[in-house]
Design a protein around this motif. Sequence first.
Motif, short mmCIF file in Angstrom:
data_model
loop_
_atom_site.label_atom_id
_atom_site.label_comp_id
_atom_site.label_asym_id
_atom_site.label_seq_id
_atom_site.Cartn_x
_atom_site.Cartn_y
_atom_site.Cartn_z
N LEU A 65 58.20 -17.31 51.11
CA LEU A 65 57.62 -15.96 51.26
C LEU A 65 56.17 -15.83 50.76
CD1 LEU A 65 59.77 -12.87 50.22
CD2 LEU A 65 57.32 -12.83 50.56
N VAL A 100 59.21 -13.46 43.29
CA VAL A 100 60.18 -14.20 44.11
C VAL A 100 60.98 -15.18 43.26
CG1 VAL A 100 60.43 -15.88 45.99
CG2 VAL A 100 58.91 -13.91 46.27
N MET A 105 65.07 -14.65 42.68
CA MET A 105 65.98 -15.80 42.66
C MET A 105 66.87 -15.86 41.41
SD MET A 105 65.00 -16.92 45.59
CE MET A 105 66.14 -18.27 45.68
N1 LIG Z 1 62.11 -19.41 48.08
C1 LIG Z 1 62.42 -18.80 49.35
C2 LIG Z 1 63.69 -17.98 49.17
C3 LIG Z 1 64.19 -17.43 50.46
C4 LIG Z 1 65.63 -16.94 50.32
O1 LIG Z 1 66.34 -17.17 49.32
N2 LIG Z 1 66.09 -16.25 51.37
C5 LIG Z 1 67.44 -15.79 51.41
C6 LIG Z 1 67.49 -14.35 51.94
S1 LIG Z 1 66.80 -13.19 50.78
C7 LIG Z 1 68.22 -16.63 52.40
O2 LIG Z 1 67.71 -17.00 53.44
N3 LIG Z 1 69.48 -16.91 52.10
C8 LIG Z 1 70.36 -17.61 52.98
C9 LIG Z 1 71.34 -18.45 52.24
O3 LIG Z 1 71.07 -18.80 51.07
O4 LIG Z 1 72.38 -18.75 52.82
C10 LIG Z 1 61.26 -17.94 49.81
O5 LIG Z 1 60.42 -17.57 48.97
O6 LIG Z 1 61.12 -17.67 51.00
#
Ligand SMILES: N[C@@H](CCC(=O)N[C@@H](CS)C(=O)NCC(=O)O)C(=O)O
Length: 205
Positions: A65, A100, A105
């Motif tokens: 992100l 983030v 997280m």
């Molecule tokens: N470090 C990543 C984190 C992205 C993330 O955790 N996205 C979550 C949604 S908020 C996701 O795609 N989760 C799917 C899963 O873990 O199954 C970023 O900054 O984009």
Amino acid sequence: MELFYSPNACSLAIHVLLEEIGKPYTLRRVDFSKQEQYGAEYVALNPKSKVPALLRDDGTLLTELPAIAWYLARSNPELKLLPPDIDAEVRTLEIMDYLVSTVHMRGFTRIFRPENFSPTPEDKEKVQATGRKTIVDGFAIIAPVLGASDYLFGAFSIADAVLFFLEYWAVRRAGMSLPSALDGHFQRMLMRPAVQRALAAEGLS
Ligand SMILES: N[C@@H](CCC(=O)N[C@@H](CS)C(=O)NCC(=O)O)C(=O)O
């Protein structure tokens, strides 16, 4: 450009920024309820199995992100989505990383996915309480940065879109209240037409 997103996920920040920018893009939903993020088609595109992911017109994919937000700001300099001087720019990167990597997280993920932190169901409440404390502590660190300003670094920047999705999660998903400076910021963000368009497109309000 194509944004791979899931409704009410952290991809909302990038969705808001694309609406702020106003150039054409395509929304590509990744359906978490069908575990599409782990399906062969999405994994072939993004082996991290996460959203947001931004497929650029040259066919390359950007993930993470803060990196996507920074790219959108730098590739649309006329919109001034990053503060102009180097010190404020690095503060923007610093705050996005904290929001983030810590508040999202280590905070919200503990609340929404406690099983990721402990396989023992009896630990669920303890894990979630730690998540809540991380969020409260994080917001307490961010609130003075905002102070009496409308936006984190004076004018609207990419960092505001990142803070917004966390405020949205706190209020609408986790039933938490925000420190008053952040609540004012949240209300201002909700008034922005780009935010309203992004929420509506994701079926949120
Ligand atoms: N470090 C990543 C984190 C992205 C993330 O955790 N996205 C979550 C949604 S908020 C996701 O795609 N989760 C799917 C899963 O873990 O199954 C970023 O900054 O984009």
